[in-house]
Design a protein around this motif. Structure first.
Motif, PDB file in Angstrom:
ATOM      1  N   ARG A   1       0.567  -1.297   0.013  1.00 49.14           N
ATOM      2  CA  ARG A   1      -0.005   0.030   0.169  1.00 49.14           C
ATOM      3  C   ARG A   1       0.984   1.153   0.014  1.00 49.14           C
TER       4      ARG A   1
ATOM      5  N   GLY B   1       0.246  12.992   8.646  1.00 55.22           N
ATOM      6  CA  GLY B   1      -0.383  11.749   9.363  1.00 55.22           C
ATOM      7  C   GLY B   1       0.888  10.586   9.238  1.00 55.22           C
TER       8      GLY B   1
ATOM      9  N   ASP C   1       2.881   8.874  11.050  1.00 53.92           N
ATOM     10  CA  ASP C   1       3.005   7.953  12.016  1.00 53.92           C
ATOM     11  C   ASP C   1       4.521   7.682  11.949  1.00 53.92           C
TER      12      ASP C   1
ATOM     13  N   GLU D   1       2.821  15.063  12.163  1.00 54.55           N
ATOM     14  CA  GLU D   1       2.133  13.897  12.969  1.00 54.55           C
ATOM     15  C   GLU D   1       1.371  14.504  14.160  1.00 54.55           C
ATOM     16  N   VAL D   2      -0.198  14.509  14.533  1.00 50.90           N
ATOM     17  CA  VAL D   2      -0.667  15.053  15.423  1.00 50.90           C
ATOM     18  C   VAL D   2      -0.601  14.575  16.953  1.00 50.90           C
ATOM     19  N   VAL D   3      -0.078  13.295  16.884  1.00 49.30           N
ATOM     20  CA  VAL D   3      -0.120  12.695  18.172  1.00 49.30           C
ATOM     21  C   VAL D   3       1.289  12.433  18.731  1.00 49.30           C
TER      22      VAL D   3
ATOM     23  N   ALA E   1       1.883  18.624  14.609  1.00 49.64           N
ATOM     24  CA  ALA E   1       1.133  19.713  14.137  1.00 49.64           C
ATOM     25  C   ALA E   1      -0.118  18.909  13.589  1.00 49.64           C
ATOM     26  N   ASN E   2      -1.216  19.592  13.606  1.00 52.88           N
ATOM     27  CA  ASN E   2      -2.555  19.205  13.342  1.00 52.88           C
ATOM     28  C   ASN E   2      -2.575  19.623  11.692  1.00 52.88           C
ATOM     29  N   GLY E   3      -2.778  18.480  10.834  1.00 46.59           N
ATOM     30  CA  GLY E   3      -2.904  18.611   9.440  1.00 46.59           C
ATOM     31  C   GLY E   3      -1.958  19.612   8.894  1.00 46.59           C
TER      32      GLY E   3
ATOM     33  N   ALA F   1      -2.230   9.591   3.908  1.00 49.69           N
ATOM     34  CA  ALA F   1      -2.551   8.201   3.721  1.00 49.69           C
ATOM     35  C   ALA F   1      -3.012   7.586   4.773  1.00 49.69           C
ATOM     36  N   GLY F   2      -3.931   6.584   4.611  1.00 46.86           N
ATOM     37  CA  GLY F   2      -4.245   5.619   5.769  1.00 46.86           C
ATOM     38  C   GLY F   2      -5.224   6.324   6.873  1.00 46.86           C
ATOM     39  N   MET F   3      -5.940   7.141   6.280  1.00 44.26           N
ATOM     40  CA  MET F   3      -7.183   7.905   7.004  1.00 44.26           C
ATOM     41  C   MET F   3      -8.278   7.619   6.494  1.00 44.26           C
TER      42      MET F   3
ATOM     43  N   ILE G   1      -8.994  17.807   6.516  1.00 48.48           N
ATOM     44  CA  ILE G   1      -7.758  18.275   6.796  1.00 48.48           C
ATOM     45  C   ILE G   1      -7.163  19.084   5.398  1.00 48.48           C
TER      46      ILE G   1
HETATM   47  N1  SAM Z   1       0.295   7.684   7.027  1.00 46.35           N
HETATM   48  C1  SAM Z   1       0.814   6.507   7.313  1.00 46.35           C
HETATM   49  C2  SAM Z   1       0.281   5.177   6.642  1.00 46.35           C
HETATM   50  O1  SAM Z   1      -0.548   5.362   5.747  1.00 46.35           O
HETATM   51  O2  SAM Z   1       0.790   4.213   6.797  1.00 46.35           O
HETATM   52  C3  SAM Z   1       0.087   6.325   8.762  1.00 46.35           C
HETATM   53  C4  SAM Z   1      -1.315   6.189   8.932  1.00 46.35           C
HETATM   54  S1  SAM Z   1      -2.199   6.082  10.523  1.00 46.35           S
HETATM   55  C5  SAM Z   1      -3.363   4.953  10.300  1.00 46.35           C
HETATM   56  C6  SAM Z   1      -3.052   7.667  10.398  1.00 46.35           C
HETATM   57  C7  SAM Z   1      -1.744   8.695  11.290  1.00 46.35           C
HETATM   58  O3  SAM Z   1      -2.554  10.049  11.134  1.00 46.35           O
HETATM   59  C8  SAM Z   1      -2.044   8.550  12.693  1.00 46.35           C
HETATM   60  O4  SAM Z   1      -0.600   8.398  13.202  1.00 46.35           O
HETATM   61  C9  SAM Z   1      -2.748   9.668  13.252  1.00 46.35           C
HETATM   62  O5  SAM Z   1      -2.212  10.141  14.661  1.00 46.35           O
HETATM   63  C10 SAM Z   1      -2.605  10.671  12.300  1.00 46.35           C
HETATM   64  N2  SAM Z   1      -3.362  11.899  12.124  1.00 46.35           N
HETATM   65  C11 SAM Z   1      -4.749  11.858  12.313  1.00 46.35           C
HETATM   66  N3  SAM Z   1      -5.284  12.980  12.326  1.00 46.35           N
HETATM   67  C12 SAM Z   1      -4.257  13.939  11.962  1.00 46.35           C
HETATM   68  C13 SAM Z   1      -4.107  15.362  11.620  1.00 46.35           C
HETATM   69  N4  SAM Z   1      -5.285  16.058  11.653  1.00 46.35           N
HETATM   70  N5  SAM Z   1      -2.990  15.743  11.426  1.00 46.35           N
HETATM   71  C14 SAM Z   1      -1.976  15.046  11.440  1.00 46.35           C
HETATM   72  N6  SAM Z   1      -1.759  13.536  11.901  1.00 46.35           N
HETATM   73  C15 SAM Z   1      -3.234  13.161  11.939  1.00 46.35           C
END
Ligand code: SAM
Length: 232
Positions: free
Chosen positions: A5, A23, A25, A46-48, A73-75, A91-93, A101
């Protein structure tokens, strides 16, 4: 090595691009792109805090901190003007979260040439958002990994096109929103598998749904009909 992926997402990043992976990760994607020599600058947003710290340590450990800036940071707040980001990866959301976002900071998309998006669901909502904002879907891919279907949507701002290259057909049809304009043209085996599975699920739901639930039944029948039309 990346998952199939993430590898497919990476394949859509332009050579020499300045990338923001929102995001991120573990920041596997930007690390791979720099190691492969595809790019030499990325922001990993990354927001977390947990994944942010892991990403930061990982990038330091592999000595790529000069090329990859990991930011909490957020988005799109992760992106600064001086970064001159021209490719954004999300990716992955969920598709709704991805469009939220992007929509929260729309001015930052002005300089961006290419969006590489991999929604886990609600692909139609995301395509609708892109269409409304004047982004053109230039490529798509569907893949099956570990029993899950993933769609990748690549969009470019129509501002980037010269007048002659702008397609005159404009807006996406309902079918294109649901199935993807490029995926629909290609109708790959995996694409058919996904929609056959979806049709089977709808059939199962319809079987169990009481006759009195007329509105819901009509809605599901219509969905099923759309799928059957494209599978013909
Ligand atoms: N992008 C990677 C991938 O496709 O393998 C990671 C996907 S992971 C499932 C989603 C990541 O997005 C998580 O680490 C989550 O904390 C982050 N995330 C979610 N909302 C976000 C936002 N508003 N800003 C930045 N990161 C965010």
């Amino acid at each position: 090595r990346l998952s199939q992926r993430l590898q497919s997402v990476a394949d859509f990043v332009s050579k020499g691009a300045r990338v923001a992976d929102i995001g991120s990760d573990h920041a596997y994607l930007p690390a791979y792109l720099v190691q492969e020599g595809t790019i030499d600058f990325a922001v990993a947003g990354e927001v977390v805090e947990g994944p942010f710290n892991i990403a930061k340590n990982h990038i330091n450990d592999i000595n790529l901190h000069n090329k990859i800036d990991v930011r909490l940071a957020n988005g799109l707040a992760a992106i600064e003007k001086d970064d001159q980001i021209d490719n954004i990866v999300i990716a992955g959301m969920g598709g709704i979260l991805i469009s939220e976002i992007l929509g929260a900071d729309i001015k930052k998309l002005k300089q961006v040439k290419r969006l590489i998006l991999q929604p886990n669901n609600h692909e139609d909502t995301l395509r609708q958002w892109l269409d409304n904002q004047g982004f053109k879907i230039v490529d798509e891919k569907i893949l099956l990994e570990a029993g899950k279907f993933y769609e990748i949507i690549v969009a470019e701002s129509t501002d980037c096109f010269t007048e002659n290259s702008v397609s005159t057909d404009g807006r996406l049809s309902v079918k294109e929103l649901i199935f993807g304009p490029k995926l629909l043209l290609e109708k790959s085996d995996i694409f058919c598998k996904k929609w056959e599975k979806e049709r089977d699920t709808l059939n199962k739901i319809l079987k169990r749904l009481p006759e009195e639930q007329v509105i819901k039944r009509v809605e599901l029948q219509e969905q099923k009909q759309k799928i059957e039309e494209i599978l013909k």
